[in-house]
Design a protein around this motif. Structure first.
Motif, mmCIF file in Angstrom:
data_model
loop_
_atom_site.group_PDB
_atom_site.id
_atom_site.type_symbol
_atom_site.label_atom_id
_atom_site.label_comp_id
_atom_site.label_asym_id
_atom_site.label_seq_id
_atom_site.Cartn_x
_atom_site.Cartn_y
_atom_site.Cartn_z
ATOM 1 N N UNK A 117 -28.781 42.695 -14.088
ATOM 2 C CA UNK A 117 -28.451 43.881 -12.940
ATOM 3 C C UNK A 117 -29.305 44.980 -12.919
ATOM 4 N N UNK A 118 -29.700 45.347 -11.580
ATOM 5 C CA UNK A 118 -30.651 46.409 -11.637
ATOM 6 C C UNK A 118 -30.056 47.673 -11.057
ATOM 7 N N UNK A 119 -30.083 48.482 -11.920
ATOM 8 C CA UNK A 119 -29.365 49.927 -11.734
ATOM 9 C C UNK A 119 -30.317 50.888 -11.169
ATOM 10 N N UNK A 120 -30.183 51.753 -10.383
ATOM 11 C CA UNK A 120 -29.000 52.156 -9.820
ATOM 12 C C UNK A 120 -28.559 51.324 -8.572
ATOM 13 N N UNK A 121 -29.412 50.426 -8.026
ATOM 14 C CA UNK A 121 -28.882 49.593 -6.748
ATOM 15 C C UNK A 121 -27.746 48.660 -6.985
ATOM 16 N N UNK A 122 -27.380 48.493 -8.240
ATOM 17 C CA UNK A 122 -26.475 47.481 -8.615
ATOM 18 C C UNK A 122 -25.170 48.091 -8.037
ATOM 19 N N UNK A 123 -24.985 49.494 -8.324
ATOM 20 C CA UNK A 123 -23.773 50.224 -8.178
ATOM 21 C C UNK A 123 -22.402 49.492 -8.826
ATOM 22 N N UNK A 124 -22.590 49.453 -10.047
ATOM 23 C CA UNK A 124 -21.376 48.712 -10.994
ATOM 24 C C UNK A 124 -21.292 47.290 -10.561
ATOM 25 N N UNK A 125 -22.096 46.666 -9.660
ATOM 26 C CA UNK A 125 -21.894 45.352 -9.764
ATOM 27 C C UNK A 125 -22.627 44.403 -10.733
ATOM 28 N N UNK A 126 -22.171 43.245 -10.766
ATOM 29 C CA UNK A 126 -22.693 42.133 -11.600
ATOM 30 C C UNK A 126 -22.619 42.634 -13.117
ATOM 31 N N UNK A 127 -21.936 43.588 -13.512
ATOM 32 C CA UNK A 127 -21.732 43.771 -15.083
ATOM 33 C C UNK A 127 -21.070 42.675 -15.960
ATOM 34 N N UNK A 128 -20.044 42.154 -15.135
ATOM 35 C CA UNK A 128 -19.253 40.999 -15.972
ATOM 36 C C UNK A 128 -20.309 39.862 -15.974
ATOM 37 N N UNK A 129 -20.941 39.484 -14.911
ATOM 38 C CA UNK A 129 -21.738 38.478 -15.032
ATOM 39 C C UNK A 129 -22.565 38.612 -16.024
ATOM 40 N N UNK A 130 -23.353 39.761 -16.176
ATOM 41 C CA UNK A 130 -24.342 40.013 -17.308
ATOM 42 C C UNK A 130 -23.817 39.993 -18.702
ATOM 43 N N UNK A 131 -22.599 40.538 -18.754
ATOM 44 C CA UNK A 131 -21.937 40.357 -20.249
ATOM 45 C C UNK A 131 -21.668 38.875 -20.494
ATOM 46 N N UNK A 132 -21.390 38.224 -19.646
ATOM 47 C CA UNK A 132 -20.946 36.729 -19.757
ATOM 48 C C UNK A 132 -22.115 35.994 -20.262
#
Length: 242
Positions: A117-132
């Motif tokens: 995930x590429x912050x800040x443009x991810x805007x809290x998206x993809x955190x679950x996918x990255x953690x998995x």
């Protein structure tokens, strides 16, 4: 009868009408005449190297591109255009999916470990996918890698290293392998680039195959597929190029 014939003709024409997708790196592809960079994620640069679980170097940038290309295959892709890329002016930002699939390519790449995930443009998206992906050591996470933004800035001293194969106390050895000066040319990306240390930081110079300096430059820090990509990352053309 006419309706049936028309339906059959449309069905036969359907696959040929799908726009061709040409994947250029792990988060960028050309769809018809439009180049999209996938929104909110960051895949390894095409010339980036990573370490596997044994500490051996592997071409993770090329592999990420190939995995995305294989996943798309001959299937149709649709993209939601989010506007121009603020850095790469010839590209658009996109949220893209395989036709008839709910999961976006953006999500798939992060979940499979081929992008972060590429912050800040991810805007809290993809955190679950990255953690998995991190927990299951998929893709890049099985070994050790530098965040692509640090490679682009050649930030080898302060690079953020991630993955299950990163070992404390071996950062210098690891960075020597992750920030190489002798990386092999990725297929289809013949532009050599060299970084020179100046008083205010690094200055990047790129050399086209037609440049007089191209053959003399034996070791390249970076490789680019197009001049637009080199210019977007702050490199200038060598003075020997005409």
């Amino acid at each position: 009868m006419r309706v049936l014939v028309a339906a059959l003709l449309l069905a036969m024409a359907g696959p040929s009408l799908a726009a061709e997708v040409v994947v250029t790196d792990g988060d960028t592809f050309q769809l018809d005449r439009t180049i999209y960079r996938l929104d909110g994620i960051d895949a390894p640069e095409i010339d980036q190297t990573c370490l596997d679980q044994r500490g051996d170097v592997w071409p993770c940038g090329v592999t990420a591109r190939d995995r995305l290309s294989a996943y798309i295959g001959n299937r149709g892709v649709r993209c939601e255009d989010k506007g121009p890329d603020p850095v790469y002016k010839h590209r658009r930002i996109g949220i893209c999916s395989i036709e008839s699939e709910a999961t976006t390519l953006n999500e798939w790449l992060v979940r499979e470990g081929w992008a972060i995930k590429f912050d800040p443009t991810a805007k809290a998206r993809f955190a679950a996918e990255e953690a998995d992906a991190r927990e299951n050591r998929r893709g890049l996470w099985k070994g050790c890698f530098a965040e692509p933004r640090d490679l682009r800035g050649w930030n080898h001293n302060g690079a953020r290293l991630s993955g299950g194969g990163c070992h404390a106390g071996h950062e210098n050895r690891t960075r020597d392998k992750l920030f190489r000066v002798d990386t092999a040319m990725p297929p289809g990306c013949p532009i050599k680039a060299k970084l020179a240390l100046r008083a205010v930081g690094y200055e990047g110079i790129y050399h086209l195959p037609s440049c007089g300096s191209y053959r003399r430059l034996k070791r390249a820090n970076r490789w680019f597929c197009s001049e637009e990509d080199a210019l977007a990352e702050g490199f200038r053309k060598a003075l020997t190029c005409r």
